[in-house]
Motif scaffolding. Sequence first.
Motif, PDB file in Angstrom:
ATOM      1  N   LEU A 149      27.099  73.702 -55.140  1.00 45.30           N
ATOM      2  CA  LEU A 149      26.813  73.466 -56.557  1.00 45.30           C
ATOM      3  C   LEU A 149      25.591  72.571 -56.688  1.00 45.30           C
ATOM      4  O   LEU A 149      25.387  71.661 -55.872  1.00 45.30           O
ATOM      5  N   PHE A 150      24.816  72.816 -57.745  1.00 42.35           N
ATOM      6  CA  PHE A 150      23.708  71.936 -58.097  1.00 42.35           C
ATOM      7  C   PHE A 150      24.048  71.248 -59.417  1.00 42.35           C
ATOM      8  O   PHE A 150      24.403  71.906 -60.409  1.00 42.35           O
ATOM      9  N   VAL A 151      23.977  69.925 -59.415  1.00 42.15           N
ATOM     10  CA  VAL A 151      24.283  69.120 -60.595  1.00 42.15           C
ATOM     11  C   VAL A 151      23.210  68.050 -60.745  1.00 42.15           C
ATOM     12  O   VAL A 151      22.355  67.884 -59.861  1.00 42.15           O
ATOM     13  N   ILE A 152      23.268  67.311 -61.847  1.00 43.29           N
ATOM     14  CA  ILE A 152      22.250  66.299 -62.124  1.00 43.29           C
ATOM     15  C   ILE A 152      22.909  64.940 -62.293  1.00 43.29           C
ATOM     16  O   ILE A 152      23.848  64.775 -63.084  1.00 43.29           O
TER      17      ILE A 152
ATOM     18  N   ALA B  11      40.542  67.312 -54.838  1.00 37.72           N
ATOM     19  CA  ALA B  11      40.659  65.860 -54.951  1.00 37.72           C
ATOM     20  C   ALA B  11      39.305  65.200 -55.174  1.00 37.72           C
ATOM     21  O   ALA B  11      39.200  64.174 -55.858  1.00 37.72           O
ATOM     22  N   GLN B  12      38.241  65.789 -54.630  1.00 38.51           N
ATOM     23  CA  GLN B  12      36.915  65.194 -54.719  1.00 38.51           C
ATOM     24  C   GLN B  12      36.300  65.447 -56.105  1.00 38.51           C
ATOM     25  O   GLN B  12      36.411  66.552 -56.656  1.00 38.51           O
ATOM     26  N   THR B  13      35.673  64.438 -56.653  1.00 32.28           N
ATOM     27  CA  THR B  13      34.945  64.555 -57.918  1.00 32.28           C
ATOM     28  C   THR B  13      33.609  63.829 -57.786  1.00 32.28           C
ATOM     29  O   THR B  13      33.437  62.989 -56.896  1.00 32.28           O
ATOM     30  N   LEU B  14      32.687  64.142 -58.694  1.00 30.34           N
ATOM     31  CA  LEU B  14      31.421  63.407 -58.805  1.00 30.34           C
ATOM     32  C   LEU B  14      31.329  62.888 -60.227  1.00 30.34           C
ATOM     33  O   LEU B  14      31.685  63.606 -61.187  1.00 30.34           O
ATOM     34  N   SER B  15      30.832  61.687 -60.403  1.00 32.99           N
ATOM     35  CA  SER B  15      30.736  61.104 -61.744  1.00 32.99           C
ATOM     36  C   SER B  15      29.312  60.635 -62.020  1.00 32.99           C
ATOM     37  O   SER B  15      28.458  60.617 -61.141  1.00 32.99           O
ATOM     38  N   GLY B  16      29.077  60.249 -63.290  1.00 30.30           N
ATOM     39  CA  GLY B  16      27.752  59.797 -63.701  1.00 30.30           C
ATOM     40  C   GLY B  16      26.753  60.922 -63.802  1.00 30.30           C
ATOM     41  O   GLY B  16      25.561  60.744 -63.537  1.00 30.30           O
ATOM     42  N   LEU B  17      27.224  62.110 -64.237  1.00 30.57           N
ATOM     43  CA  LEU B  17      26.384  63.295 -64.262  1.00 30.57           C
ATOM     44  C   LEU B  17      26.053  63.731 -65.675  1.00 30.57           C
ATOM     45  O   LEU B  17      26.696  63.326 -66.642  1.00 30.57           O
ATOM     46  N   SER B  18      25.043  64.602 -65.790  1.00 34.09           N
ATOM     47  CA  SER B  18      24.838  65.353 -67.022  1.00 34.09           C
ATOM     48  C   SER B  18      25.799  66.528 -67.003  1.00 34.09           C
ATOM     49  O   SER B  18      26.524  66.747 -66.030  1.00 34.09           O
ATOM     50  N   ALA B  19      25.814  67.337 -68.053  1.00 31.33           N
ATOM     51  CA  ALA B  19      26.776  68.440 -68.139  1.00 31.33           C
ATOM     52  C   ALA B  19      26.318  69.693 -67.405  1.00 31.33           C
ATOM     53  O   ALA B  19      27.046  70.679 -67.339  1.00 31.33           O
TER      54      ALA B  19
ATOM     55  N   VAL C  85      33.766  66.822 -67.450  1.00 30.25           N
ATOM     56  CA  VAL C  85      34.677  66.107 -68.341  1.00 30.25           C
ATOM     57  C   VAL C  85      34.057  64.779 -68.789  1.00 30.25           C
ATOM     58  O   VAL C  85      33.485  64.041 -67.984  1.00 30.25           O
ATOM     59  N   ASP C  86      34.193  64.493 -70.087  1.00 25.57           N
ATOM     60  CA  ASP C  86      33.778  63.205 -70.654  1.00 25.57           C
ATOM     61  C   ASP C  86      34.975  62.649 -71.414  1.00 25.57           C
ATOM     62  O   ASP C  86      35.457  63.281 -72.360  1.00 25.57           O
ATOM     63  N   ASN C  87      35.470  61.489 -71.029  1.00 28.86           N
ATOM     64  CA  ASN C  87      36.619  60.916 -71.745  1.00 28.86           C
ATOM     65  C   ASN C  87      36.275  59.613 -72.467  1.00 28.86           C
ATOM     66  O   ASN C  87      37.171  58.830 -72.791  1.00 28.86           O
ATOM     67  N   THR C  88      34.985  59.389 -72.739  1.00 30.78           N
ATOM     68  CA  THR C  88      34.572  58.209 -73.509  1.00 30.78           C
ATOM     69  C   THR C  88      33.716  58.567 -74.719  1.00 30.78           C
ATOM     70  O   THR C  88      33.607  57.774 -75.651  1.00 30.78           O
ATOM     71  N   GLY C  89      33.081  59.727 -74.698  1.00 34.35           N
ATOM     72  CA  GLY C  89      32.134  60.084 -75.754  1.00 34.35           C
ATOM     73  C   GLY C  89      30.713  59.668 -75.431  1.00 34.35           C
ATOM     74  O   GLY C  89      29.811  59.867 -76.239  1.00 34.35           O
ATOM     75  N   ARG C  90      30.502  59.129 -74.240  1.00 37.95           N
ATOM     76  CA  ARG C  90      29.165  58.636 -73.875  1.00 37.95           C
ATOM     77  C   ARG C  90      28.321  59.714 -73.191  1.00 37.95           C
ATOM     78  O   ARG C  90      27.190  59.471 -72.796  1.00 37.95           O
ATOM     79  N   ARG C  91      28.858  60.906 -73.020  1.00 37.96           N
ATOM     80  CA  ARG C  91      28.152  62.034 -72.432  1.00 37.96           C
ATOM     81  C   ARG C  91      27.716  61.766 -70.995  1.00 37.96           C
ATOM     82  O   ARG C  91      26.670  62.214 -70.551  1.00 37.96           O
ATOM     83  N   GLN C  92      28.566  61.007 -70.303  1.00 39.07           N
ATOM     84  CA  GLN C  92      28.389  60.808 -68.875  1.00 39.07           C
ATOM     85  C   GLN C  92      29.575  61.486 -68.205  1.00 39.07           C
ATOM     86  O   GLN C  92      30.713  61.065 -68.393  1.00 39.07           O
ATOM     87  N   TYR C  93      29.309  62.530 -67.435  1.00 38.44           N
ATOM     88  CA  TYR C  93      30.355  63.477 -67.072  1.00 38.44           C
ATOM     89  C   TYR C  93      30.837  63.317 -65.638  1.00 38.44           C
ATOM     90  O   TYR C  93      30.119  62.842 -64.760  1.00 38.44           O
TER      91      TYR C  93
END
Length: 711
Positions: free
Chosen positions: A214-217, A195-203, A173-181
């Motif tokens: 899961l593998f994310v960036i 409840a747990q989330t990770l932020s500052g990711l690519s898509a 999810v991106d709610n700013t348009g800055r493509r930081q998910y």
Amino acid sequence: MALKNRLYVSGLTLTALLLIGCNPQPAAESPVQAPVAEQRPYTVESPQGNRQDPYYWLRDDTRTDPDVIAYLEAENAYYDAYREKYADLTQTLEQEIIGRIKQDDSSVPYQKGDYLYATKYEAGKEYPIYVRTDAQGNEQVMLDVNLLAEGQKYMAVSNWSVSPNQQLLAYMVDNTGRRQYELRIRDLTTGEDYAQTLSGLSAAIAWAKDNKTLFVIENDPQTLLSTRVLKYRLGEPAESAELVYEETDNTFYMYVNNTTDGEYVQIHLDQTVSTEVRVLDADTPDGDFQVLAPRERDFQYSADHINGRWIIRSDLNAPNFQIMQVAHEDIGDKSKWQPLVQHKDDVFIQDFAVFSNYLAINERSEGLRRIRIVPWNTEDQAQFIASDEAAYVTGFERNVQQDTDILRYTYSSLTTPSTVYAYNMATGKQEVLKQIEVPNYDGSLYETARTWATADDGTKIPVSLLYKKGFKQDGSAPLYQYAYGSYGSSSDPYFRSTIFSLVDRGFVYAIAHIRGGQEMGRAWYENGKMLNKINTFTDFIDVTEHLVAEQYAHPDKVFAMGGSAGGLLMGAVANMAPAQYRGMMAHVPFVDVVTTMLDESIPLTTNEFDEWGNPKHQPYYDYMLSYSPYDQVKKQDYPAILVTTGLHDSQVQYFEPAKWVAKLRTHKSDANPLMFKTNMAAGHGGSSGRFSRMKEIAEEYAFILNLLQER
């Protein structure tokens, strides 16, 4: 009283207006004045010499500086006042354009595991709804983006992936348009999110087969570069995510995915001229990634897996790419790669898809994209999927099953809406699964054509044309000319429903397939980048001259449009040949080339040294400076220009077009309108909703049509 009302509507204080140089007179006495940004001394330093940039202060990485916000809002107010005179035309165009959207629509479902997956839209709603249907015909809403968007100024779900057991949904999810998910996980058996989330990711998302890994960036918070691959186990705290790979070379992009068969997780490391792929058995998420082939400069490849072997698209001794294969036990040594489909000088291999009995290739020849079907190890028996149209584009649809003879592909042309076909690779028979329904559109009223312009160096440049039947090639028509011309990204002749609002009013629509794309193969790209970049701009101008000379267009009715790197094209052409264009539309334009490429803290800079050059080296500095739109603004007449940007743009920072417009205002010697709009709640792609995006297009077209009416 009139002054107070105007200031209230624009959201500006009197101090702010004075700061940016407006003359705040009552509205009854004078229209809103064009903002004139304050000039503040600033030196841009470089090894090749220093330059003065009086508008550098418009850069605010926090996007909170009141002076900067005041300037952007003043420009928005000026644009709003200007377009008020043709507000009815804008509204008419908006209704037309939205009227060509089937509001309650859905994609062709595709089978994966036990479910059919599809995307739906409902009438009046801005965002997609992702659904699936089980064998009994029961539909489940996995994710309704309209609900996520409630209370948000911007909302985008840019990637989602179902776990191998089909019980979990990972989505970005991106709610700013800055493509930081932000990564969110939904339990599809309950409909509840973890409840747990990770932020500052690519898509990017990749699953292990255990359905919990899961593998994310993770992106660098300053440069936004994708630098770290994390392994995350569901339900655990974000800080428990484990680093499994970190890229230290900041010229590489990075993403992760699963192979089509789901057997492997891939880490892709892509530079403009180099690639490295690392793979991990999805059954062993705690194992080590293996290198498919070590990175080398001027060596690129991509790969997919089927039945114990890797199928590889590579430019190894093949500038236009070839297809090769290697057994999994032999990965790590490209000397063991075996050719499957040979390189050709006149065919560029764009993409491929693997099936049990066939290899499908999406390739380019003569500037068109077509599909070739090759039975394994029998290239001489290849078959092509044919078309009767002069200009068209085919591409792969979602093909998630390898054990099938059915290829799903899309077909589109300037007059044919996107159509999904099922092609039987064994029999050659095909059926239409779906053609996008376009209300208020009759394709029989339009024609397409191809023409070739000749560049100054003798190169033939293909041009795709669209116009209404009955068009008279007598030099009286207005022209809307589009191009991109960078990164090897080709401007294919796709169907575009919005363009008919111009074509129905007599416009010729032209796509200039200029150098810098890959329409004519890899050499087409190489001859439009780095120290050959000028070819991109002169090709565009040469296409304009050709279309006017051949009487496709009136010389005083030529309009040009480009976005992002295509906005660079607009800026360069505006400096080089302003008299040839009545108006230009530059969306999120990359116009401050040298300053941006000198600053390695800016997102994308280091990734793109092999696209533009590194200005820390004298030859590239001088060459880039010679065409950089911001640096080459001069005292001369310019065409009418509409510039747009998004405050949160992570690809081309808002301050590039802001500075460019500010400088143009003090240099242009004409009375043509120069308008600048900043979407204060969006990024590089503009508004996130499907109808709000159509409104932005309507504003552009109204700007153009009003200019025609005024001349």
